[in-house]
Design a protein around this motif. Structure first.
Motif, PDB file in Angstrom:
ATOM      1  N   GLN A  28      30.826  51.281  42.059  1.00 54.49           N
ATOM      2  CA  GLN A  28      30.433  50.068  42.776  1.00 54.49           C
ATOM      3  C   GLN A  28      30.397  48.871  41.834  1.00 54.49           C
ATOM      4  OE1 GLN A  28      26.714  51.565  44.261  1.00 54.49           O
ATOM      5  NE2 GLN A  28      27.536  51.887  46.319  1.00 54.49           N
ATOM      6  N   LEU A  29      29.886  49.073  40.656  1.00 54.74           N
ATOM      7  CA  LEU A  29      29.825  48.000  39.681  1.00 54.74           C
ATOM      8  C   LEU A  29      31.235  47.554  39.302  1.00 54.74           C
ATOM      9  CD1 LEU A  29      28.083  46.207  37.907  1.00 54.74           C
ATOM     10  CD2 LEU A  29      28.120  48.001  36.180  1.00 54.74           C
ATOM     11  N   GLN A  30      32.152  48.486  39.129  1.00 53.78           N
ATOM     12  CA  GLN A  30      33.526  48.142  38.794  1.00 53.78           C
ATOM     13  C   GLN A  30      34.166  47.308  39.905  1.00 53.78           C
ATOM     14  OE1 GLN A  30      34.927  48.578  35.848  1.00 53.78           O
ATOM     15  NE2 GLN A  30      36.731  47.479  36.563  1.00 53.78           N
ATOM     16  N   MET A  31      33.891  47.662  41.171  1.00 49.38           N
ATOM     17  CA  MET A  31      34.426  46.881  42.285  1.00 49.38           C
ATOM     18  C   MET A  31      33.868  45.455  42.265  1.00 49.38           C
ATOM     19  SD  MET A  31      34.852  49.488  45.528  1.00 49.38           S
ATOM     20  CE  MET A  31      33.141  49.522  45.887  1.00 49.38           C
ATOM     21  N   GLU A  34      35.755  43.560  39.463  1.00 44.63           N
ATOM     22  CA  GLU A  34      37.147  43.259  39.800  1.00 44.63           C
ATOM     23  C   GLU A  34      37.245  42.209  40.895  1.00 44.63           C
ATOM     24  OE1 GLU A  34      39.015  46.933  40.823  1.00 44.63           O
ATOM     25  OE2 GLU A  34      38.922  47.671  38.768  1.00 44.63           O
ATOM     26  N   GLY A  35      36.298  42.176  41.793  1.00 45.13           N
ATOM     27  CA  GLY A  35      36.331  41.220  42.886  1.00 45.13           C
ATOM     28  C   GLY A  35      37.240  41.694  44.008  1.00 45.13           C
ATOM     29  N   SER A  36      37.150  41.024  45.131  1.00 43.28           N
ATOM     30  CA  SER A  36      37.947  41.434  46.283  1.00 43.28           C
ATOM     31  C   SER A  36      38.559  40.244  47.008  1.00 43.28           C
ATOM     32  CB  SER A  36      37.073  42.234  47.256  1.00 43.28           C
ATOM     33  OG  SER A  36      35.990  41.437  47.689  1.00 43.28           O
ATOM     34  N   ALA A  37      38.590  39.107  46.359  1.00 48.80           N
ATOM     35  CA  ALA A  37      39.141  37.911  46.991  1.00 48.80           C
ATOM     36  C   ALA A  37      40.664  37.929  46.918  1.00 48.80           C
ATOM     37  CB  ALA A  37      38.605  36.667  46.301  1.00 48.80           C
TER      38      ALA A  37
END
Length: 67
Positions: A28-31, A34-37
């Protein structure tokens, strides 16, 4: 509240010992890191969908269907 990334990673690793009960996992921290935009125009260029303003989309969805 700002938490340094190194500290967050250490806490996430320690939480890994809790298994499914962990409030934060390393994945979860890695996500989050990295971001999701995506670019603002990705929906049109990738999927060929032209977005509508919310009110127009809602009106289209709620309009009676013609047969």
């Amino acid at each position: 509240m700002h938490v340094p990334l190194g500290l967050a990673r250490a806490v996430a690793a320690a939480f890994g010992l809790l298994g499914a009960a962990a409030p934060l996992t390393s994945d979860q921290l890695q996500m989050l890191v990295e971001g999701s935009a995506t670019p603002a125009n990705a929906i049109e260029s990738v999927f060929g969908i032209r977005p509508l303003p919310f009110d127009q989309g809602l009106n289209r969805y709620l309009a009676p269907r013609r047969r």
